[in-house]
Design a protein around this motif. Structure first.
Motif, PDB file in Angstrom:
ATOM      1  N   GLU A 193       0.773  -1.187   0.032  1.00  0.00           N
ATOM      2  CA  GLU A 193      -0.066   0.114  -0.160  1.00  0.00           C
ATOM      3  C   GLU A 193       0.678   1.388   0.055  1.00  0.00           C
ATOM      4  O   GLU A 193       0.604   2.264  -0.735  1.00  0.00           O
ATOM      5  CB  GLU A 193      -0.750  -0.252   1.202  1.00  0.00           C
ATOM      6  N   VAL A 194       1.925   1.195   0.689  1.00  0.00           N
ATOM      7  CA  VAL A 194       2.770   2.381   0.706  1.00  0.00           C
ATOM      8  C   VAL A 194       3.468   2.650  -0.322  1.00  0.00           C
ATOM      9  O   VAL A 194       3.593   3.671  -0.968  1.00  0.00           O
ATOM     10  CB  VAL A 194       3.900   2.201   1.953  1.00  0.00           C
ATOM     11  N   ALA A 195       3.880   1.526  -1.138  1.00  0.00           N
ATOM     12  CA  ALA A 195       4.665   1.385  -2.452  1.00  0.00           C
ATOM     13  C   ALA A 195       3.612   2.030  -3.390  1.00  0.00           C
ATOM     14  O   ALA A 195       4.065   2.993  -4.539  1.00  0.00           O
ATOM     15  CB  ALA A 195       5.084   0.123  -2.967  1.00  0.00           C
ATOM     16  N   VAL A 196       2.405   1.819  -3.526  1.00  0.00           N
ATOM     17  CA  VAL A 196       1.395   2.337  -4.503  1.00  0.00           C
ATOM     18  C   VAL A 196       0.976   3.685  -4.318  1.00  0.00           C
ATOM     19  O   VAL A 196       0.781   4.475  -5.214  1.00  0.00           O
ATOM     20  CB  VAL A 196      -0.066   1.386  -4.368  1.00  0.00           C
ATOM     21  N   ASP A 197       1.202   4.152  -3.091  1.00  0.00           N
ATOM     22  CA  ASP A 197       0.751   5.697  -2.609  1.00  0.00           C
ATOM     23  C   ASP A 197       1.909   6.505  -3.288  1.00  0.00           C
ATOM     24  O   ASP A 197       1.722   7.378  -3.628  1.00  0.00           O
ATOM     25  CB  ASP A 197       0.690   5.739  -1.103  1.00  0.00           C
ATOM     26  N   ALA A 198       3.337   5.801  -3.125  1.00  0.00           N
ATOM     27  CA  ALA A 198       4.347   6.599  -3.696  1.00  0.00           C
ATOM     28  C   ALA A 198       4.230   6.487  -5.274  1.00  0.00           C
ATOM     29  O   ALA A 198       4.883   7.606  -5.765  1.00  0.00           O
ATOM     30  CB  ALA A 198       5.706   5.830  -3.156  1.00  0.00           C
TER      31      ALA A 198
END
Length: 297
Positions: free
Chosen positions: A181-186
């Motif tokens: 989820e953090v990766a997709v946000d970035a």
């Protein structure tokens, strides 16, 4: 190579060429624009089974749009110009024209080869449609119950790159999920790219072909399945890992895909429990692009 103690494997993501469009959908409110953009990009995870790969690229504020209203940029991708043409007609016609107060603008100009999407859609107006100009663009105004639906006459497309990817290998399912989820946000902050799978995350990593059934072109990537590893089957997953998530990225060009992979990997490596970052490839059987993970840094 390591980032924050997370091993970056010496491996490459295998991507392939695809035709890409970028379309701006505006509406009276930001919410209505997002609803239309979401509808227009549905059923667009993978061309393995879907008629297109599609997703929302970014939000565009009223100060930057041709009609001074809030909008969202979407990307629709297909390997065939003919099929891409069909997808634009279907998705704009059935998912944007039907949405209240919307307009659709082309964001890719190519005077030599444009798709006549708006020209075809205007006939829905049954002879009551009109042609006008907005911000130097030829537009068609199609009368509908909520006012006029505005669509640009033609839409451009270009050669893009699909299937850029990386695997997040974590010590638990939840650690891997948070990292994904953090990766997709970035990645959402990187322009000209989409992560077309649900929530930007691929639960069903696949491989080219099938071991057991000759009627499938693609099937589960069994060597990256946690449940099969725990049953003692041959696996490419390290023994201490219990969570695997894949991120797949499509972009307008290879540079954009590389930038998105880098941003996503760096973000994932900030999450506790992430053990390593790997990538998916198929020995050159899928596509012409080989994006080495370590070369991104």
């Amino acid at each position: 190579m390591e980032i924050n103690g997370v091993e970056i494997k010496d491996n490459y993501a295998e991507a392939f060429g695809i035709k890409v469009t970028r379309i701006l959908i505006t509406a009276a409110t930001k919410n209505l624009a997002k609803v239309a953009a979401t509808e227009a990009t549905g059923y667009g995870t993978s061309v393995i089974g879907c008629p297109a790969e599609a997703g929302i690229d970014c939000y565009m504020p009223p100060t930057e749009t041709p009609d001074g209203r809030p909008g969202y940029v979407i990307m629709i991708c297909n390997g065939s110009k003919k099929k891409l043409d069909h997808e634009l007609l279907e998705r704009i016609g059935m998912c944007v024209l039907t949405a209240p107060t919307t307009a659709a603008f082309n964001l890719l100009d190519d005077e030599d080869d444009l798709l006549k999407t708006g020209f075809k859609l205007k006939f829905f107006g049954d002879g009551y449609e009109e042609t006008l100009e907005i911000d130097g663009r030829k537009m068609h105004a199609i009368p509908i119950m909520s006012g006029d639906f505005l669509v640009e006459d033609k839409f451009g497309y270009k050669d893009g790159v699909a299937g850029g990817n990386f695997f997040i290998i974590a010590n638990s399912k939840m650690s891997g999920l948070v990292a994904a989820e953090v990766a997709v946000d970035a990645i959402s902050a990187v322009p000209n790219v989409i992560t077309p799978f649900p929530g930007g995350m691929v639960a069903s990593g696949s491989k080219v072909g099938c071991n057991s059934y000759d009627f499938l072109d693609a099937s589960t990537n069994e060597k990256m399945c946690i449940s099969l590893k725990e049953k003692g089957l041959e696996s490419n997953i390290r023994e201490d890992a219990h969570g695997v998530f894949e991120i797949v990225i499509d972009g307008a060009d290879e540079e954009s895909v590389r930038a998105a992979m880098k941003a996503g990997i760096e973000a994932a490596c900030t999450v506790d429990g992430v053990l390593e970052i790997d990538a998916g490839n198929f020995g050159g059987n899928l596509g012409a692009y080989k994006i080495n993970l370590q070369d991104l840094f």
